[in-house]
Enzyme design. Structure first.
Site, short mmCIF file in Angstrom:
data_model
loop_
_atom_site.label_atom_id
_atom_site.label_comp_id
_atom_site.label_asym_id
_atom_site.label_seq_id
_atom_site.Cartn_x
_atom_site.Cartn_y
_atom_site.Cartn_z
N HIS A 14 0.82 -1.21 0.00
CA HIS A 14 0.00 0.00 0.00
C HIS A 14 0.85 1.27 0.00
O HIS A 14 0.32 2.37 -0.11
CB HIS A 14 -0.98 0.00 1.16
CG HIS A 14 -0.36 0.13 2.52
ND1 HIS A 14 -0.06 -0.94 3.31
CD2 HIS A 14 0.02 1.22 3.23
CE1 HIS A 14 0.47 -0.54 4.44
NE2 HIS A 14 0.53 0.78 4.42
N ASP A 35 0.89 -7.77 1.45
CA ASP A 35 1.19 -6.35 1.65
C ASP A 35 2.69 -6.09 1.67
O ASP A 35 3.26 -5.66 2.68
CB ASP A 35 0.54 -5.89 2.96
CG ASP A 35 0.45 -4.38 3.04
OD1 ASP A 35 0.73 -3.72 2.02
OD2 ASP A 35 0.10 -3.85 4.12
N SER A 41 4.77 4.71 9.91
CA SER A 41 5.66 3.58 10.14
C SER A 41 5.33 2.38 9.28
O SER A 41 5.90 1.32 9.48
CB SER A 41 5.63 3.19 11.62
OG SER A 41 4.31 2.90 12.03
#
Length: 1116
Positions: free
Chosen positions: A92, A123, A206
């Site tokens: 993402h 991811d 983060s």
């Protein structure tokens, strides 16, 4: 997810948790400190090695694509291969669509990075960079050690804290077998994998941080968190290690060129969940099967894989069902995601045998393993700001549609205008079935500008019903021609080319009528199609439109996740006019227009009423309708107005308006409709007119925007009505004199949304109420220096129409005014109210148009017509009671003279402020009382306008007025220059690096301030995902210098910016509306954000788009 630029540290925009969990997830993490198992010195040495390899990633998603909206964000990544220059981060962050990114190392060295891989399911993704570009930092890559992960392991998460500095937070791995987190029902979600879990505190930015052990090795990749329970989720690295090996093998270290690498990924288009044995027993798993599986797996194994969902049309469709328990795959016991995925990835294009149990019944199925990349889109069509591409596996799984269908990732303007929502699946367009992107492009290539064609679509939230809308192809060149973007992993860019063949009608501008000068009414009309739209202020706001279409006026920061809210809001708020009803009509122009009257298309009276009722489609007049309603209904028009998001100039606050107007002129050659400027606010509009007299809808075109008063004139082509409608439509009789007085009876006549005329008798309570509207947060048109009519009855804030006498003569336009109510210091809300606008100013402008008054010509319905210019005093005035003026020292002599001039009002006009840059700016001061003009006392705004008329009639005038003012106890005589303005509004804008700049419009200059540096160009809008979004050049400020060169005008701005090359950093000096100067830098991106100009051409009545500078001007 990476922090959005606008709200660093907030990740709520990533979407709610599923309705089952009722918990909120976000894609960030920062665990809290806990006791270390290793020594402090061990951790210090580990962090000394790790921190230099961790980078801050600043990304721009240039277009909405697949699961991601356009926007700018911060995130984290870390170097996993120094020699090849490979950075690992989250999917993402890498984004599935076009992305521009930079990596900043701990010593503040910044380098561009380019995406080379984003996993279709999990991811994680990779950027590449030029390792030789790092000159001042000594660092080493962070090794990946997925095998080190275990429950109870002490970890550190090293990432950026809101993009500002390195943050090191501690935690302990609590689980290795957590279900993949569910972030959004219509966005990206990971699946078919376990996640690790640890308790944490959440910090923004983060995403993509390494989760390291005391040896400085990465054991997991930070991915997401749940804010309600402070839980953090880490992605295991086994599949990351596999993908990295493929990338390393594909990189030739002898050359600097990167070649795209294909990483084999297989899929059955099935989502599995890991269920405990207790659950599988309830699903019907046989005891013997459970015993066999337990004997074949380690004692720590506590469950099996169960089918959760199957994508329609996939390899497993109609073979597997939710609840099926997977036992064997190709003869091997499969209870773990990793083992299953390894087998599938090694079997792409081959068949696998699955042994399952369905409700206690053993079954064997043979399925073909599909290439996962083949159902992952790598191209998209951009048309009118919309982003359309094949439906991805991610969204097909979310929506339960077939992969590859034609999916609307961003609606843009053309589809938004038609009411097509985001996430729609296009099934038919222009009568052709649409099953692929090529089908849609083929249908588009056959259409011309202004064409209106049906489109059929389905949406995931109403999947069982198809919806049909009417799409209007843009007539004006608001947007670039349709383009195809194609991903190129070797360069990290998306290549662009024209989507349509050169001979496509859509690539041509359409009508280009010859120049004909109209004198009087003797020149025949040459009909042309017009594409402006008009309606009244039930506003439909759209902020996100879009990579290109998603635009903002706010100078404040906006969270990235909010980019998509506008699409759903627009879909729920927008209303369409469904039917057009008709009534009897006659064509009359009021006697006030300097003796000019237009011919009538029929006989008046009862004979005509009967004839028109017999016309095809004409609606019968209600039996209880008043005479005024009968007379005025054929003159009323319903407006629907759309403003392209890319062209929201002059501070216009919405994209969609509704309203009622009145026909004030109707002939064989031209029709004119008057409407308030809260319905037609800017000339950059598409307007559709629906007539009460006949069921027909045709386009209109803005031809005049009054610079001061709250009305606009919109033209239509009478020949587009057809014979029957043209005979039913009539112009209203305008009655500017005598002016309404207190106690007069009037009829308020307007239209309902179903085009039914509604009327009510009322009484005038105040015929001369001065409008006092404060400035909005984002300056936009507000009515000033005008008096309005108030009635004794409140008809609501959305009902507009006209005020007439008992015979239907129009005395005022009942129009809408836009205002903004402010609550406290920081919050405000848009509101509107309706009042009567006296017809005399409208009548005067109409008279000048009909008589062919001197002025610049513009094309209307194929004929060049001179349009009037108006003389105005760019000063905002307000009335003060004479009783108050006496307290300021005004003499009795002047008070008696003003009372004698106007016994009713008993007021004097005072200066509230002068427009910046006006001729009166340095002469008049706030608080000055205007007593007389040319020795004649003035008490109201009309007195000043009468003075303008006298000035225009004077042949030896120098354009100045002799003002007698009262200032601080003294009478002063001043010669004040007037300004001449046309009714075209803003006719030019420039898009540079994603911001829309224009000349400061009147609402901005009305604030009384322009920068000392030569005024500058004004930033009206900005686009999500653009360089100005990334670097913070937002709206509501002037650009006064670029690279040290002044930019006092648009021409100067173009001259400076067109010399700047792609990828260059630019130094920009700005001045905010509050006067605060600022200097910022931004990096120009001509690949995704070319510089272009939008200009209105008076000779062709078309908005033309011209590319000023692009990376490939032949394409863009």
């Amino acid at each position: 997810m990476g922090d959005s630029l606008e709200n660093l540290g907030s990740e709520e925009a990533l979407g709610p948790e599923s309705s089952i969990m009722k918990e909120e997830l976000c894609m960030d993490i920062d665990p809290p400190f806990k006791e270390n198992l290793a020594t402090a010195e061990d951790w210090r040495r580990a962090l000394d090695k790790v921190v230099p390899a961790v980078v801050v990633l600043r990304t721009n998603a240039c277009r909405a694509f697949d699961t991601e909206a356009a926007g700018a964000s911060y995130a984290t990544g870390f170097v996993v291969d120094k020699r090849r220059g490979i950075i690992l981060t989250n999917r993402h962050v890498v984004k599935p669509g076009p992305v521009v990114a930079e990596a900043m190392f701990v010593n503040r060295e910044e380098i561009p990075v380019y995406p080379i891989y984003r996993d279709p399911v999990h991811d994680f993704g990779f950027f590449r960079y030029d390792s030789a570009a790092i000159q001042f930092l000594s660092y080493e890559e962070i090794p990946l050690a997925p095998e080190d992960a275990c429950v109870g392991l002490e970890i550190r998460v090293v990432g950026n804290d809101s993009g500002e500095k390195v943050s090191i937070l501690a935690g302990t791995l609590a689980r290795l077998d957590r279900d993949a987190p569910h972030y959004k029902k219509d966005g990206y979600n990971d699946f078919n994998t376990f996640y690790m879990q640890a308790a944490s505190g959440t910090k923004g930015g983060s995403s993509g941080s390494p989760v390291i052990n005391w040896q400085g090795r990465a054991v997991a990749l930070n991915a997401g968190s749940k804010s309600s329970s402070a839980s953090a989720f880490f992605l295991p690295l086994e599949r990351v290690v596999r993908a990295l090996k493929f990338l390393q093998e594909g990189k030739d270290l002898t050359t600097n060129k990167w070649e795209a690498v294909t990483i084999p990924r297989g899929t059955l288009q099935v989502t599995f969940l890991h269920k405990g044995y207790d659950e599988t027993r309830r699903l019907g798993l046989l005891s013997a099967t459970e015993q066999s599986v337990r004997n074949s797996t380690p004692p720590s194994e506590t469950g099996m894989l169960v089918v959760d969902s199957v994508v329609p049309g996939g390899p497993a469709h109609k073979h597997l069902e939710p609840g099926d328990v997977l036992v064997h795959m190709n003869g091997e016991v499969i209870t773990q995601f990793l083992k299953m995925e390894t087998l599938l990835d090694d079997s792409v294009g081959q068949k696998v045998e699955l042994q399952i149990e369905r409700g206690g019944t053993p079954l064997t199925v043979e399925l073909l393993v599909q290439d996962l990349h083949s159902i992952t889109p790598d191209c998209f069509l951009e048309v009118s700001g919309a982003v359309i591409h094949p439906l991805s596996y991610q969204q097909a799984r979310n929506f339960r549609f077939h992969c590859g269908l034609v999916y609307v990732a961003e609606t843009g303007y053309m589809l938004f205008r038609a009411g097509v929502p985001r996430h729609a699946i296009i099934k038919k367009f222009a009568g052709e079935d649409i099953s692929s992107l090529e089908d849609l492009i083929s249908a588009l290539s056959k259409l011309s500008r202004s064409a209106r064609v049906p489109l059929e679509y389905i949406s995931y939230n109403d999947r069982h019903r198809k919806k049909s809308v009417l799409v209007t192809i843009d007539r004006h060149e608001w947007y670039a021609p349709p383009q195809i973007y194609k991903r190129d992993d070797s360069s990290g860019l998306w290549t662009v080319k024209l989507a349509l063949p050169p001979e496509s009608p859509l690539l041509f501008s359409g009508v280009n009528p010859g120049k004909q000068v109209l004198s009087n009414h003797s020149v025949s009309s040459c009909a042309t199609e017009v594409s402006a739209m008009d309606l009244r202020p039930q506003q439909v706001s759209q902020e996100s439109m879009d990579g290109v279409t998603n635009m903002e006026t706010s100078c404040d920061d906006v969270p990235e996740g909010l980019n998509s809210q506008d699409d759903s809001d627009a879909g729920t708020k927008k209303r369409r006019v469904e039917e057009n009803l008709s009534a009897d009509g006659n064509v009359i122009i009021g006697h006030s227009l300097n003796g000019h009257r237009e011919e009538r298309f029929g006989e008046s009276g009862a004979v005509e009423d009967a004839a028109l009722r017999d016309c095809q489609g004409a609606a019968p007049v209600a039996n209880n309708a008043s005479v005024a309603e009968r007379a005025i209904e054929p003159t009323l028009v319903m407006f629907e107005v759309h403003v392209p998001s890319l062209c929201m100039l002059d501070g216009v606050h919405s994209q969609h308006f509704f309203g009622t107007g009145v026909i004030i002129y109707h002939s064989q050659y031209m029709g004119l409709v008057a409407v308030d400027k809260n319905t037609v606010a800017v000339s950059v509009s598409d307007i559709m007119l629906s007539f009460a007299a006949f069921p027909i809808e045709i386009p209109g075109e803005v031809v005049f925007l009054h610079p001061v008063h709250n009305f606009a004139l919109v033209a239509y082509d009478p020949s587009a009505l057809g014979a029957a409608a043209a005979s039913a439509v009539r112009a209203a009789e305008l009655l500017p004199d005598p002016a309404l007085r207190r106690g007069d009876s009037v009829y308020l006549v307007g239209l309902s949304r179903s085009l039914q005329a509604t009327s009510r008798k009322s009484v005038v309570t105040n015929p001369s109420a001065a409008v006092n509207i404060g400035s909005a947060d984002c300056p936009r048109y507000r009515a000033t220096n005008m008096e309005v009519i108030e009635l004794d009855t409140d008809f609501g804030s959305t009902f507009s129409g006209v005020l007439t006498n008992e015979h239907g003569g129009v005395q005022a336009l009942w129009g809408s005014f836009s205002t903004q109510l402010k609550y406290g210091c920081s919050s405000s809300e848009d509101h509107q109210f309706v009042r009567g606008i006296p017809i005399y100013t409208i009548s005067q402008v109409l008279g000048k148009i009909i008589s062919g008054a001197e002025g610049p010509p513009r094309l209307i319905n194929g004929l060049q017509r001179p349009m009037p210019q108006l003389r105005i005093l760019e000063v905002e005035l307000y009335p003060t009671l004479l009783s108050k003026a006496r307290s300021f020292g005004l003499s009795d002599t002047w008070i008696q003279a003003l009372v004698k001039k106007d016994p009713m009002r008993r007021q004097v006009l005072r200066v509230k402020g002068c427009f910046a840059g006006s001729k009166a700016e340095n002469l008049l001061e706030q608080g000055d009382m205007v007593l007389a003009i040319n020795k004649e006392p003035v008490t109201c705004f009309r007195d000043i306008e009468d003075a303008f008329q006298s000035l225009d009639r004077s042949n030896d005038s120098d354009g100045k007025l002799n003002l007698t003012i009262f200032r601080q106890g003294h009478e002063i005589e001043l010669l004040v220059g007037t300004d001449v303005r046309d009714g075209n509004g803003t006719t030019r804008a420039i898009n540079w690096c994603g911001c829309i700049v224009q000349d400061p419009h009147p609402a901005v200059r009305a604030l009384g301030f322009l920068p000392e540096e030569g005024h500058g160009v004004y930033v009206a809008r900005w686009c999500h995902g653009s360089p100005v979004h990334r670097y913070g050049l937002y709206a509501l400020q002037w650009i006064v210098e670029v690279n040290g060169k002044p930019t006092p005008s648009l021409d100067a701005f173009v001259d400076v910016t067109k010399t700047i090359e792609h990828g260059e950093f630019v130094r920009v000096r700005t001045v905010h509306l509050n006067g605060k100067p600022r200097v910022l830098t931004l990096k120009q991106d001509l690949h995704y954000w070319p510089t272009w100009e939008l200009r209105f051409d008076l000779e062709t009545a078309m908005w033309r788009r011209k590319t000023i500078k692009a990376l490939d001007s032949g394409v863009l």
